[in-house]
Enzyme design. Structure first.
Site, mmCIF file in Angstrom:
data_model
loop_
_atom_site.group_PDB
_atom_site.id
_atom_site.type_symbol
_atom_site.label_atom_id
_atom_site.label_comp_id
_atom_site.label_asym_id
_atom_site.label_seq_id
_atom_site.Cartn_x
_atom_site.Cartn_y
_atom_site.Cartn_z
ATOM 1 N N CYS A 34 -1.329 3.884 -6.289
ATOM 2 C CA CYS A 34 -2.097 3.245 -5.371
ATOM 3 C C CYS A 34 -2.300 1.778 -5.986
ATOM 4 O O CYS A 34 -2.434 1.546 -7.020
ATOM 5 C CB CYS A 34 -3.661 4.137 -5.208
ATOM 6 S SG CYS A 34 -4.780 3.226 -4.193
ATOM 7 N N CYS A 75 0.959 -1.197 -0.005
ATOM 8 C CA CYS A 75 -0.037 0.047 -0.114
ATOM 9 C C CYS A 75 0.894 1.302 -0.019
ATOM 10 O O CYS A 75 1.786 1.294 0.659
ATOM 11 C CB CYS A 75 -0.765 0.001 1.385
ATOM 12 S SG CYS A 75 -1.757 1.467 1.586
HETATM 13 N N1 DGL Z 1 -3.920 0.550 -1.901
HETATM 14 C C1 DGL Z 1 -3.674 1.701 -1.067
HETATM 15 C C2 DGL Z 1 -2.551 2.675 -1.526
HETATM 16 O O1 DGL Z 1 -1.827 1.838 -2.492
HETATM 17 C C3 DGL Z 1 -5.048 2.286 -1.222
HETATM 18 C C4 DGL Z 1 -5.119 3.400 -0.203
HETATM 19 C C5 DGL Z 1 -6.221 3.771 0.652
HETATM 20 O O2 DGL Z 1 -6.741 2.742 1.466
HETATM 21 O O3 DGL Z 1 -6.703 4.926 0.564
HETATM 22 O O4 DGL Z 1 -2.421 3.676 -1.483
#
Ligand code: DGL
Length: 264
Positions: free
Chosen positions: A186, A76
């Site tokens: 993301c 993430c």
């Molecule tokens: N998959 C997360 C990222 O790479 C999502 C972020 C979120 O939960 O807002 O930032």
């Protein structure tokens, strides 16, 4: 051989997005056991304060350490950019993080304008500011917050009118700046690539960090003698703290995995 080498790789994300990283890791390291944690009850992380994101990352890390993971992949961007320094300083196992791939985009751009779509938490982080300052000063980074995209993906509305509208408005803004690279900052966004391509066409190259993270995971396992010597096809465990339907949907059929809903 390191005695921990047969233990699993732990992976976490605020939701299902990190499965795009899991897929890259599983392809490169098919004999490695994995445990994936989807903290979807708390998604999205991107609108939360740095303190809250850190608190959630500590909870996820401790869950994976209790499951005997030998390494943790923070799949993430928001969690990495806000918490990885703390995690590395406070836990004894190796951590792999993911950051937006602005460096390769800045090296390859010919228009000298690159676009980045990411969460507010990533774009506002000091780690991202530091990485941006380190790239060629002649390259402009045009930032766009993908507000609402993670929520729609987590709700299973990957293909929906609302998604098309949001993507259109964010990508049109970026395209006004003559970008030739679009960085997906993301881990949820790779699931939107077909729709993004429909809007931006073929002249803009989409780039994300998934493969680079898998390669880095392999390198770190090798240098710590942590590659699993067993030549088996393991069962993978996926845990979520909400409904698991979307998680199962993105994982697809015929995979050697178990998905479970847990409270964590
Ligand atoms: N998959 C997360 C990222 O790479 C999502 C972020 C979120 O939960 O807002 O930032």
């Amino acid at each position: 051989m390191n005695l921990a080498s047969k233990q699993p790789i732990g992976i976490f994300d605020s939701g299902i997005g990190g499965t795009s990283i899991w897929k890259e890791i599983n392809q490169l390291l098919p004999n490695e056991k994995t445990i994936y944690l989807s903290d979807s009850k708390n998604a999205p992380y991107g609108q939360k304060s740095e303190e809250k994101i850190l608190e959630l990352c500590i909870k996820n890390t401790e869950f994976l350490i209790h499951k005997n993971c030998k390494i943790i992949v923070v799949a993430c961007n928001t969690a990495t950019t806000n918490a990885i320094t703390y995690l590395r300083e406070n836990y004894a196992i190796p951590f792999i993080g993911i950051e937006p791939a602005i460096k390769p985009a800045s090296i390859n751009t010919t228009t000298k304008n690159i676009g980045i779509l990411a969460t507010k938490g990533t774009l506002n982080s000091s780690l991202f500011a530091k990485s941006s300052n380190n790239i060629d000063q002649e390259v402009d980074i045009i930032e766009q917050v993908g507000e609402g995209l993670v929520e729609l993906i987590e709700n299973g509305q990957l293909v929906s009118n609302e998604m098309t509208q949001l993507l259109n408005s964010y990508l049109q803004k970026l395209m006004q700046h003559n970008i030739d690279y679009l960085v997906l900052g993301c881990t949820h966004y790779p699931y939107l690539i077909p729709q993004i391509k429909d809007i931006i066409g073929n002249d803009i190259t989409i780039i994300d960090s998934g493969q680079a993270v898998a390669k880095q995971t392999k390198r770190v396992l090798e240098s710590n003698y942590l590659i699993n010597p067993e030549k088996l096809v393991p069962t993978h465990f996926f845990y979520s703290n909400t409904n698991t339907d979307v998680l199962k949907f993105v994982l697809g059929e015929n995979k050697n995995y178990k998905v479970e809903k847990l409270n964590f």
